[in-house]
Design a protein around this motif. Structure first.
Motif, PDB file in Angstrom:
ATOM      1  N   ASN A  40       0.829  -1.202   0.000  1.00 43.04           N
ATOM      2  CA  ASN A  40       0.000   0.000   0.000  1.00 43.04           C
ATOM      3  C   ASN A  40       0.864   1.253   0.000  1.00 43.04           C
ATOM      4  N   GLY A  45      -2.489   2.352  -2.621  1.00 46.40           N
ATOM      5  CA  GLY A  45      -3.813   1.764  -2.747  1.00 46.40           C
ATOM      6  C   GLY A  45      -4.896   2.779  -2.440  1.00 46.40           C
ATOM      7  N   TYR A  48      -7.622   0.721   1.789  1.00 49.82           N
ATOM      8  CA  TYR A  48      -6.865  -0.211   2.627  1.00 49.82           C
ATOM      9  C   TYR A  48      -7.743  -0.591   3.805  1.00 49.82           C
ATOM     10  N   VAL A  55      -5.833  -4.558   0.299  1.00 50.64           N
ATOM     11  CA  VAL A  55      -5.556  -3.268  -0.340  1.00 50.64           C
ATOM     12  C   VAL A  55      -6.054  -3.355  -1.773  1.00 50.64           C
ATOM     13  N   PHE A  57      -6.334  -1.449  -5.605  1.00 51.11           N
ATOM     14  CA  PHE A  57      -5.735  -0.489  -6.532  1.00 51.11           C
ATOM     15  C   PHE A  57      -6.637  -0.338  -7.745  1.00 51.11           C
ATOM     16  N   THR A  65      -7.590  -6.163  -6.112  1.00 48.90           N
ATOM     17  CA  THR A  65      -7.594  -6.226  -4.654  1.00 48.90           C
ATOM     18  C   THR A  65      -6.721  -7.387  -4.204  1.00 48.90           C
ATOM     19  N   TYR A 107      -1.290   2.300   6.542  1.00 43.77           N
ATOM     20  CA  TYR A 107      -2.491   1.586   6.946  1.00 43.77           C
ATOM     21  C   TYR A 107      -3.772   2.326   6.574  1.00 43.77           C
ATOM     22  N   GLY A 109      -5.894   4.161   2.871  1.00 41.58           N
ATOM     23  CA  GLY A 109      -5.877   4.388   1.425  1.00 41.58           C
ATOM     24  C   GLY A 109      -5.614   5.852   1.112  1.00 41.58           C
TER      25      GLY A 109
END
Length: 179
Positions: A40, A45, A48, A55, A57, A65, A107, A109
């Motif tokens: 990530n 990502g 998340y 995660v 994308f 994923t 941790y 996105g």
């Protein structure tokens, strides 16, 4: 090497049996959960989730994923494309795992693009030249990563540049991706 092998499952979307694309699951033989915050951090990502870790994308109009024991990819042309994408993400997972001591895990996105902000850059003519019924739907597709500024034939170059600048922080750099 963290991820050594997987089993690929290709299938059609059950909700859209006539769809022209397929989806895949790569069922991982090794658990990659510990690598996900590093992946990530490196790839950015857009979503998340910590528990259970995953995660997601957006790239090339697809959602990819990565879970601890599975990789899911949608909107694929065929099995060949699925294999290329899964092999690419496998390399990425192993690369970040190798250099995890030099990466600060992430941790959360990245922030999400706002549909209204995208719409502000569009001509708002609802001309349908892009293949979507309205500019609002087109803006939603841009926010999802399924469309880009080049998909709107009516977009003036200056507005295209502004939209591209707005979307740049939300896009995964896909220049090095081999598909």
């Amino acid at each position: 090497m963290l991820l050594e092998s997987y089993r690929l499952e290709i299938f059609n979307n059950e909700c859209m049996p006539g769809a022209m694309t397929v989806q895949c699951f790569a069922h991982l033989d090794q658990d990659v959960s510990e690598a996900l915050p590093f992946l990530n951090a490196e790839l950015g990502g857009f979503t998340y989730i910590e528990h259970p870790p995953s995660v997601t994308f957006r790239l090339h109009g697809k959602l990819l994923t990565v879970h601890g024991n599975k990789i899911a990819v949608n909107a694929l042309k065929d099995e060949t494309e699925a294999r290329k994408i899964v092999e690419w993400i496998k390399r990425e997972i192993n690369d970040v795992w190798k250099k995890r001591d030099t990466i600060t895990p992430r941790y959360r996105g990245i922030p999400q693009p706002q549909v209204i902000q995208i719409l502000k850059h569009l001509p708002k003519t609802n001309c349908r030249d892009c293949g979507e019924p309205t500019c609002m739907v087109f803006a939603t597709r841009v926010a999802e990563g399924a469309k880009g500024s080049g998909d709107c034939p009516s977009l003036p170059l200056s507005a295209k540049a502004e939209l591209d600048a707005y979307m740049k922080p939300y896009a995964l750099d896909v220049d090095g991706i081999p598909w």
